[in-house]
Design a protein around this motif. Sequence first.
Motif, PDB file in Angstrom:
ATOM      1  N   ILE A  40       0.836  -1.197   0.000  1.00 55.95           N
ATOM      2  CA  ILE A  40       0.000   0.000   0.000  1.00 55.95           C
ATOM      3  C   ILE A  40       0.875   1.252   0.000  1.00 55.95           C
ATOM      4  CG2 ILE A  40      -1.678   1.338   1.328  1.00 55.95           C
ATOM      5  CD1 ILE A  40      -2.856  -1.075  -0.129  1.00 55.95           C
ATOM      6  N   SER A  42       0.661   4.068  -2.819  1.00 54.91           N
ATOM      7  CA  SER A  42       0.211   5.409  -2.428  1.00 54.91           C
ATOM      8  C   SER A  42       1.260   6.466  -2.750  1.00 54.91           C
ATOM      9  CB  SER A  42      -0.166   5.446  -0.948  1.00 54.91           C
ATOM     10  OG  SER A  42       0.956   5.313  -0.102  1.00 54.91           O
ATOM     11  N   THR A 101       0.392   7.374  -6.369  1.00 57.66           N
ATOM     12  CA  THR A 101      -1.010   7.659  -6.677  1.00 57.66           C
ATOM     13  C   THR A 101      -1.272   9.157  -6.645  1.00 57.66           C
ATOM     14  OG1 THR A 101      -1.800   5.552  -5.775  1.00 57.66           O
ATOM     15  CG2 THR A 101      -3.392   7.360  -5.840  1.00 57.66           C
ATOM     16  N   ARG A 103      -3.461  11.604  -2.778  1.00 54.91           N
ATOM     17  CA  ARG A 103      -2.436  10.557  -2.785  1.00 54.91           C
ATOM     18  C   ARG A 103      -2.744   9.449  -1.777  1.00 54.91           C
ATOM     19  NH1 ARG A 103       1.055  13.836  -2.151  1.00 54.91           N
ATOM     20  NH2 ARG A 103       1.831  13.970  -4.286  1.00 54.91           N
ATOM     21  N   ARG A 104      -3.031   9.793  -0.551  1.00 54.80           N
ATOM     22  CA  ARG A 104      -3.235   8.800   0.514  1.00 54.80           C
ATOM     23  C   ARG A 104      -4.710   8.484   0.768  1.00 54.80           C
ATOM     24  NH1 ARG A 104       2.203   7.596   0.405  1.00 54.80           N
ATOM     25  NH2 ARG A 104       3.416   9.487   0.784  1.00 54.80           N
ATOM     26  N   TYR A 139      -6.820   5.256  -0.235  1.00 52.19           N
ATOM     27  CA  TYR A 139      -6.556   4.035   0.534  1.00 52.19           C
ATOM     28  C   TYR A 139      -7.257   4.086   1.897  1.00 52.19           C
ATOM     29  CZ  TYR A 139      -3.293   3.514  -3.241  1.00 52.19           C
ATOM     30  OH  TYR A 139      -2.756   3.416  -4.497  1.00 52.19           O
ATOM     31  N   PRO A 187      -1.283   4.631   5.119  1.00 54.88           N
ATOM     32  CA  PRO A 187      -1.237   5.966   4.515  1.00 54.88           C
ATOM     33  C   PRO A 187      -1.431   7.107   5.514  1.00 54.88           C
ATOM     34  CG  PRO A 187      -2.597   4.474   3.210  1.00 54.88           C
ATOM     35  CD  PRO A 187      -2.326   3.787   4.509  1.00 54.88           C
ATOM     36  N   GLY A 237       5.831   6.742   1.883  1.00 52.99           N
ATOM     37  CA  GLY A 237       4.852   5.671   2.032  1.00 52.99           C
ATOM     38  C   GLY A 237       5.492   4.300   2.066  1.00 52.99           C
TER      39      GLY A 237
END
Length: 445
Positions: free
Chosen positions: A73, A77, A80, A87-88, A91, A132, A383
């Motif tokens: 994850i 992240s 992302t 971004r976080r 999740y 995250p 991350g």
Amino acid sequence: MEPTLQKATMEKPRLSFWQIWNMNFGFLGIQFGFALQNANTSRIFETLGASKDEIPILWLAAPTTGLLVQPIIGYFSDRTWHPRLGRRRPYFLIGAVLASIALVFMPNSPVLWVAAGMLWIMDASINISMEPFRALVADMLPSIQRTSGFAVQTFFIGVGAVVASALPYMLTEWLDVSNTASAGQIPDSVKISFYLGAFAFFSAVIWSVVKTKEYPPKEFNRYNGEEATEEHDHGISQIFIDFFRMPKTMVQLAAVQFFTWFALFCMWLYTTAAVTEHVYGTTDPTSALYNEGANWVGVCFAVYNGFSAVLAFLLPKLALSMGRKKVHMLSLIVGGLSLISIFFISDPIILLVSMLGVGLAWASILTMPYAILAGSLPASKMGIYMGIFNFFIVIPQIIASSTLGFISRTFFENQGIYVLMLGGAAMIVAGLMVIFVKDVDDVVR
């Protein structure tokens, strides 16, 4: 070789108290799920027929999922960016939905193997949301505010755990919800607690998703600078590449984390067995006395979590005056001595005194290692490294799950109190190892 970094071109702005509050509010829900899991899973397993020496193996699912899920994850992240969720936060949302569903199903498990499977699913879902949140604090806050940022997380963890751990007790004592059931059945007090936990988990995470705005990629790069890392991403194998390039501070913290989390797993797995047998004098999970003792364990867990919430806002001030290392070292030693002290207690009320020492350790465990770590990490890999750092939480838990049953059976005659004392000794060792950690950006005044 560690990646080299260029200095950030702009200093991150300080965030207001309420901005920090909102970004961390989701941890209230996460800890609701985590605390219900910790305080009640062994009870559910025993109710469904598990023996004491089987409990650690059944718990093996929880740390194993963390070992696999958090770095993956973290990797995704870091890479992302969603125009609305950032971004976080995607999740956060995915984990909240899955965890809430698992919390509803867990106390309705008809047989032991189903409960073990639900623990696996529930823990994986909680980890999807949890990792995250750690990275978000490091993303958004300047170094001077990071200890405070993680301390606010600690506050929400404490508050969520207080309520969640004590829920079966409160439902029984205040609302007269049944706390016993026939053999092989989970009491209504536990079931309703899990349903309330599912609602709290989802609602709290949604609050953080809605109220928090992340820095978009261009602004994020302005605050963190360009990083001279590999030009090519190696996919998921990047996790292993970065593992072998851990910053020195992270390696030093890894040893501290190992002994710390071995100790915590001793506590989470064996407090119910230790208290019901050593203090209440029963080993029959169908008896009213056993369930009274199990509920009191929930109260004990609520006390240590509540005390950690109270201390959350004091720790940053202590860190500024004493240094993060000294605060963490002393907190772990006090926590270890407190676990050992349970051996000498026969009155359930006095257990609450020991829980205050555990609460000091827990507050520091949730704050200081992450504040120390964040300053040593490259921003674009925050991350993935936060996920890799989780290795040193779950590996000792896997070792504990694999060995504590054998240790308890072979050396302690299945008396949980001696496992708690072993955990206390491990926590003291962790405290002494903090001496060797280098905090690269501590701001002692």
